[in-house]
Design a protein around this motif. Structure first.
Motif, PDB file in Angstrom:
ATOM      1  N   VAL A 235      30.203 -29.880   2.911  1.00  0.00           N
ATOM      2  CA  VAL A 235      29.606 -28.787   2.152  1.00  0.00           C
ATOM      3  C   VAL A 235      29.048 -27.774   3.151  1.00  0.00           C
ATOM      4  N   ILE A 236      29.787 -26.689   3.314  1.00  0.00           N
ATOM      5  CA  ILE A 236      29.375 -25.647   4.265  1.00  0.00           C
ATOM      6  C   ILE A 236      28.251 -24.837   3.621  1.00  0.00           C
ATOM      7  N   PRO A 237      27.080 -24.741   4.262  1.00  0.00           N
ATOM      8  CA  PRO A 237      25.944 -24.030   3.642  1.00  0.00           C
ATOM      9  C   PRO A 237      26.209 -22.537   3.492  1.00  0.00           C
ATOM     10  N   ALA A 238      25.505 -21.931   2.560  1.00  0.00           N
ATOM     11  CA  ALA A 238      25.735 -20.522   2.225  1.00  0.00           C
ATOM     12  C   ALA A 238      25.601 -19.610   3.435  1.00  0.00           C
ATOM     13  N   GLU A 239      24.618 -19.882   4.297  1.00  0.00           N
ATOM     14  CA  GLU A 239      24.378 -18.988   5.430  1.00  0.00           C
ATOM     15  C   GLU A 239      25.493 -19.045   6.472  1.00  0.00           C
ATOM     16  N   CYS A 240      26.363 -20.030   6.355  1.00  0.00           N
ATOM     17  CA  CYS A 240      27.469 -20.176   7.310  1.00  0.00           C
ATOM     18  C   CYS A 240      28.818 -19.847   6.690  1.00  0.00           C
ATOM     19  N   PHE A 241      28.804 -19.378   5.429  1.00  0.00           N
ATOM     20  CA  PHE A 241      30.059 -19.097   4.748  1.00  0.00           C
ATOM     21  C   PHE A 241      30.127 -17.626   4.382  1.00  0.00           C
ATOM     22  N   LYS A 242      31.307 -17.051   4.471  1.00  0.00           N
ATOM     23  CA  LYS A 242      31.484 -15.603   4.364  1.00  0.00           C
ATOM     24  C   LYS A 242      30.939 -15.023   3.069  1.00  0.00           C
ATOM     25  N   THR A 243      31.137 -15.736   1.941  1.00  0.00           N
ATOM     26  CA  THR A 243      30.700 -15.194   0.651  1.00  0.00           C
ATOM     27  C   THR A 243      29.248 -15.508   0.337  1.00  0.00           C
ATOM     28  N   ASN A 244      28.508 -16.049   1.307  1.00  0.00           N
ATOM     29  CA  ASN A 244      27.090 -16.395   1.129  1.00  0.00           C
ATOM     30  C   ASN A 244      26.882 -17.363  -0.036  1.00  0.00           C
ATOM     31  N   ARG A 245      27.814 -18.280  -0.192  1.00  0.00           N
ATOM     32  CA  ARG A 245      27.724 -19.330  -1.186  1.00  0.00           C
ATOM     33  C   ARG A 245      28.087 -20.639  -0.511  1.00  0.00           C
ATOM     34  N   PRO A 246      27.487 -21.754  -0.915  1.00  0.00           N
ATOM     35  CA  PRO A 246      27.938 -23.040  -0.366  1.00  0.00           C
ATOM     36  C   PRO A 246      29.399 -23.275  -0.745  1.00  0.00           C
ATOM     37  N   HIS A 247      30.133 -23.876   0.151  1.00  0.00           N
ATOM     38  CA  HIS A 247      31.553 -24.137  -0.117  1.00  0.00           C
ATOM     39  C   HIS A 247      31.872 -25.593   0.152  1.00  0.00           C
ATOM     40  N   VAL A 248      32.538 -26.225  -0.818  1.00  0.00           N
ATOM     41  CA  VAL A 248      32.976 -27.604  -0.652  1.00  0.00           C
ATOM     42  C   VAL A 248      34.343 -27.599   0.020  1.00  0.00           C
ATOM     43  N   LEU A 249      34.390 -28.079   1.254  1.00  0.00           N
ATOM     44  CA  LEU A 249      35.641 -28.121   2.007  1.00  0.00           C
ATOM     45  C   LEU A 249      36.336 -29.455   1.738  1.00  0.00           C
ATOM     46  N   MET A 250      37.456 -29.380   1.029  1.00  0.00           N
ATOM     47  CA  MET A 250      38.213 -30.577   0.691  1.00  0.00           C
ATOM     48  C   MET A 250      39.087 -31.005   1.861  1.00  0.00           C
ATOM     49  N   LEU A 251      39.275 -32.314   2.003  1.00  0.00           N
ATOM     50  CA  LEU A 251      40.074 -32.864   3.094  1.00  0.00           C
ATOM     51  C   LEU A 251      41.259 -33.618   2.516  1.00  0.00           C
ATOM     52  N   ASN A 252      42.456 -33.046   2.669  1.00  0.00           N
ATOM     53  CA  ASN A 252      43.624 -33.804   2.245  1.00  0.00           C
ATOM     54  C   ASN A 252      43.884 -34.928   3.251  1.00  0.00           C
ATOM     55  N   ASP A 253      44.939 -35.693   3.038  1.00  0.00           N
ATOM     56  CA  ASP A 253      45.159 -36.864   3.876  1.00  0.00           C
ATOM     57  C   ASP A 253      45.291 -36.515   5.354  1.00  0.00           C
ATOM     58  N   THR A 254      45.943 -35.391   5.643  1.00  0.00           N
ATOM     59  CA  THR A 254      46.116 -34.965   7.033  1.00  0.00           C
ATOM     60  C   THR A 254      44.778 -34.590   7.663  1.00  0.00           C
ATOM     61  N   ALA A 255      43.988 -33.763   6.955  1.00  0.00           N
ATOM     62  CA  ALA A 255      42.685 -33.354   7.474  1.00  0.00           C
ATOM     63  C   ALA A 255      41.746 -34.547   7.612  1.00  0.00           C
ATOM     64  N   TRP A 256      41.814 -35.474   6.666  1.00  0.00           N
ATOM     65  CA  TRP A 256      40.953 -36.657   6.715  1.00  0.00           C
ATOM     66  C   TRP A 256      41.279 -37.523   7.931  1.00  0.00           C
ATOM     67  N   ALA A 257      42.565 -37.663   8.250  1.00  0.00           N
ATOM     68  CA  ALA A 257      42.957 -38.437   9.429  1.00  0.00           C
ATOM     69  C   ALA A 257      42.376 -37.826  10.700  1.00  0.00           C
ATOM     70  N   ILE A 258      42.358 -36.506  10.768  1.00  0.00           N
ATOM     71  CA  ILE A 258      41.792 -35.836  11.944  1.00  0.00           C
ATOM     72  C   ILE A 258      40.283 -36.058  12.009  1.00  0.00           C
ATOM     73  N   ILE A 259      39.602 -35.949  10.878  1.00  0.00           N
ATOM     74  CA  ILE A 259      38.153 -36.181  10.840  1.00  0.00           C
ATOM     75  C   ILE A 259      37.834 -37.594  11.316  1.00  0.00           C
ATOM     76  N   GLU A 260      38.573 -38.569  10.852  1.00  0.00           N
ATOM     77  CA  GLU A 260      38.339 -39.956  11.268  1.00  0.00           C
ATOM     78  C   GLU A 260      38.527 -40.108  12.772  1.00  0.00           C
ATOM     79  N   ARG A 261      39.493 -39.391  13.313  1.00  0.00           N
ATOM     80  CA  ARG A 261      39.748 -39.437  14.756  1.00  0.00           C
ATOM     81  C   ARG A 261      38.584 -38.838  15.556  1.00  0.00           C
ATOM     82  N   ARG A 262      37.903 -37.856  14.984  1.00  0.00           N
ATOM     83  CA  ARG A 262      36.854 -37.136  15.710  1.00  0.00           C
ATOM     84  C   ARG A 262      35.497 -37.855  15.679  1.00  0.00           C
ATOM     85  N   ARG A 263      35.345 -38.861  14.863  1.00  0.00           N
ATOM     86  CA  ARG A 263      34.043 -39.513  14.711  1.00  0.00           C
ATOM     87  C   ARG A 263      33.545 -40.086  16.031  1.00  0.00           C
TER      88      ARG A 263
END
Length: 373
Positions: A235-263
């Motif tokens: 959940v990207i906070p409003a102050e860090c997102f272009k539209t000044n709204r919180p944004h839920v960044l979804m992770l598909n299987d590919t993105a999730w695999a990368i996140i797991e690798r970065r832990r």
């Protein structure tokens, strides 16, 4: 004939002369048959003399450099994700307006900066020409410091600046290029040319549609576990997102695999890199649009591709997969009137399914190769 440094001219007989305006003063001198390095050294010395004169003339007046330092400190205290980029903008501006009193900073005093950046004639920094949109991001820092000096900052109950002048932005529309979503074949060629840390960020970008600043500034503290999805979202906070709204960044299987690798690789930021010779000390990425990315895209014949085109790629693939306009907007974080900032689990499940629709069997093989080395 112009040389590599703006203001230094080379005559046919090999002699050099200097004709340059610096902080409202004209520097003119015929130097004769001297080398380029000697001419640049002479110019630097004269500019230093002008800087000294300006400081002596200003006395105790607040300088723009003071305002920039205060603004940077405020950004640090608020943990603004783009602080490194703001610091870079300030560094670029200091030679031009750093020693000017706040009440002298205006459109006119920024003309030399805008011209040098547009022509790629920074003092001796070797910078190439940049677009109006890039110059505008720097001008926004000037505008913000002046507005805060006039409306927020006080000393003995008096504002640092009585009135903030209008800082006009350059026209960006005339220079806009059409979006260029990359094909899967182009993506594969580009990935092979990139260093490992950019392979991950580029793959992450085309599978989430996240903007460059949100990829490079992605923080672990924004991660929210969703048991029903058997994974997390960010959940990207409003102050860090272009539209000044919180944004839920979804992770598909590919993105999730990368996140797991970065832990476990960095306590704060998801994406980092290690500079050669720094004994594996991780550093936060400022932007994907660095020399390595630019060289890689040129090597594979994709010089027209910008980092922002990775976001366009995700959007185009969602469209090709038949994802509805509403769900595309949710995934990309477009501002829509009446759209909730918090989604039910059923909505998150639908968004995950939509995000996974951009993955092909070839993509799954590629991400396993990239993530696992």
């Amino acid at each position: 004939m112009r040389t590599r440094t703006k203001g230094i001219q080379l005559a046919a007989d090999g002699s050099r002369s200097i004709d340059k305006e610096y902080k409202g003063k004209r520097i003119y001198q015929r130097l004769g048959a001297v080398s380029q390095d000697d001419a640049e050294a002479w110019l630097r010395d004269r500019q230093a003399d002008i800087d000294t004169d300006v400081c002596l003339r200003q006395g105790n007046k607040r300088l723009w450099a003071d305002a920039a330092a205060k603004y940077l400190m405020e950004c640090k205290q608020r943990e603004v994700a783009s602080i490194e980029m703001i610091s870079r903008h300030i560094t670029d501006l200091l030679p031009y307006i750093g020693n000017l009193p706040l009440d002298e900073v205006c459109n006119d005093t920024l003309e030399s900066f805008k011209l040098d950046r547009a022509e790629g004639d920074g003092e001796e920094d070797g910078k190439g020409p940049v677009k109006n949109s890039t110059i505008n991001r720097t001008l926004e820092v000037v505008r913000t410091t002046l507005i805060r000096a006039a409306r927020v900052w006080r000393e003995d109950k008096k504002p640092w600046l009585m009135t903030a002048p209008l800082i006009e932005m350059l026209d960006e529309n005339a220079q806009k290029r059409k979006p260029y979503p990359i094909t899967r074949a182009e993506q594969a060629k580009l990935l092979l040319r990139l260093p490992a840390h950019l392979q991950e960020t580029v793959e992450f970008s085309v599978n989430t549609g996240a903007r460059d600043e949100n990829v490079c500034g992605l923080q672990w503290k924004w991660e929210v576990e969703v048991p029903e999805l058997k994974r997390s979202v960010f959940v990207i906070p409003a102050e860090c997102f272009k539209t000044n709204r919180p944004h839920v960044l979804m992770l598909n299987d590919t993105a999730w695999a990368i996140i797991e690798r970065r832990r476990g690789l960095h306590p704060q930021y998801v994406f980092t890199y290690t500079r050669p010779g720094e004994d594996k000390k991780p550093n936060r990425l400022v932007t994907q649009n660095n020399s390595a990315f630019q060289k890689a895209r040129a090597d594979v014949g994709l010089s027209q591709v910008r980092v922002h085109d990775l976001r366009h790629t995700f959007g185009q693939r969602l469209r090709d997969a038949g994802v509805t306009s509403e769900d595309r907007s949710l995934l990309l974080g477009h501002a829509i009137e009446g759209m909730s900032q918090h989604y039910a689990v059923s909505t998150l499940e639908r968004m995950l399914e939509a995000a996974n629709s951009v993955i092909t069997g070839q993509d799954r093989t590629m991400v396993l190769r990239v993530v696992n080395g």
